[in-house]
Design an enzyme around this catalytic site. Structure first.
Site, PDB file in Angstrom:
ATOM      1  CB  SER A  12      -0.845  -0.014   1.281  1.00 59.78           C
ATOM      2  OG  SER A  12      -1.482   1.226   1.478  1.00 59.78           O
ATOM      3  CE1 TYR A  66      -3.294  -1.650   5.780  1.00 63.23           C
ATOM      4  CE2 TYR A  66      -3.305   0.613   4.979  1.00 63.23           C
ATOM      5  CZ  TYR A  66      -3.427  -0.743   4.742  1.00 63.23           C
ATOM      6  OH  TYR A  66      -3.676  -1.201   3.472  1.00 63.23           O
TER       7      TYR A  66
HETATM    8  C1  8X3 Z   1      -4.974   1.714   1.589  1.00 61.05           C
HETATM    9  C2  8X3 Z   1      -4.408   3.058   1.312  1.00 61.05           C
HETATM   10  O1  8X3 Z   1      -4.431   5.493   2.079  1.00 61.05           O
HETATM   11  O2  8X3 Z   1      -6.089   4.025   3.069  1.00 61.05           O
HETATM   12  O3  8X3 Z   1      -4.011   0.708   1.586  1.00 61.05           O
HETATM   13  O4  8X3 Z   1      -3.779   3.860   3.712  1.00 61.05           O
HETATM   14  S1  8X3 Z   1      -4.700   4.136   2.616  1.00 61.05           S
END
Ligand code: 8X3
Length: 256
Positions: free
Chosen positions: A141, A154
């Protein structure tokens, strides 16, 4: 085998979003596909629609991964063996800042994005090496390239997945295994943001509100298919994909 001509792929995260779109895309391009996800009902539907072989499994569980390895090795034996491992499974939980970080959410994100990816790679490397022209594609990502407020957990998981992708490329070049990273920005799928926000549909809708043409699962699947179909000596190390409306993490254009 002269090149990656056997076209036997294993795709994780196949029950929805980018994973399901990638199964559809590779199947329509004529690949043999084993589709892996936890949700049996969704996999069965996808299999009926595409002709992919469904294999319900949780990639964070050792027993499931061992069953999957044995199954895949046998299933592809006659067809030349597994040549392409596509790690799409992953996800986000929460948008807490560090001050209120939830350790369970962090643990879950680390398990599905990093440890699960590692388990799949470890299980299938012998098979990919044996094939002689193996490919591993990890879906990371843009969250693994730069951090943002509310993204720490994340970000940490995706930075981690990005790091293991780079290490693997260095470790496996001698074995002719190519290692590709696809790092999407804003992709509008049915579940990613909904899951991240604990099922709050109104909050999830707001993330995409006014954004003209966010990426779709099909858009990302098209790029994945391109990368794994190129002649095997061409390694696209890292592909960053964003919608035009998202020129950078901090620049997302929303129309009223
Ligand atoms: C998803 C992209 O911008 O929501 O992997 O982190 S974001």
């Amino acid at each position: 085998m002269a090149d990656n001509t056997s076209r036997n792929a294993l795709i994780t995260g196949a029950s929805s979003g980018i994973g399901a779109a990638t199964v559809r895309r590779l199947r329509s391009d004529g690949w043999n596909v084993i589709a892996v996800a936890r949700r049996e009902d969704r996999l069965a539907q996808l299999a009926a629609e595409t002709g992919a072989t469904p294999f319900p499994a949780d990639i964070t569980k050792d027993d499931d991964v061992a069953r999957l390895r044995d199954y895949v090795t046998e299933a592809f034996r006659e067809a030349g063996g597994l040549d392409t491992l596509v790690n799409i499974a992953g996800g986000a939980r929460g948008v807490d800042r560090m001050a209120t970080a939830d350790a369970d959410d962090w643990d879950w994100m680390f398990q599905v994005n990093v440890v699960g990816t590692m388990k799949l790679i470890k299980a299938f490397l012998p098979e990919l090496r044996r094939h002689g022209h193996g490919t591993v594609l990890n879906l990371t990502s843009t969250a693994g390239l730069s951090a943002y407020e509310g993204g720490a957990g994340y970000n940490a998981a995706k930075f981690g997945q990005h790091a293991i992708t780079n290490a693997l490329r260095l470790e496996e070049a001698e074995n002719n295994v190519r290692v590709i990273e696809v790092a999407p920005g804003l992709v509008h799928t049915e579940e990613f943001t909904l899951n991240r926000l604990g099922g709050d549909q109104a909050a999830a809708d707001k993330v995409y509100q006014g954004v003209e043409n966010p990426l779709t699962g099909d858009d990302v699947a098209e790029v994945v298919a391109y990368a794994v179909t190129l002649p095997h000596h061409i390694n696209l190390d890292q592909i960053v994909i964003r919608p035009v409306a998202q020129a950078a993490d901090h620049k997302l254009i929303r129309r009223a």
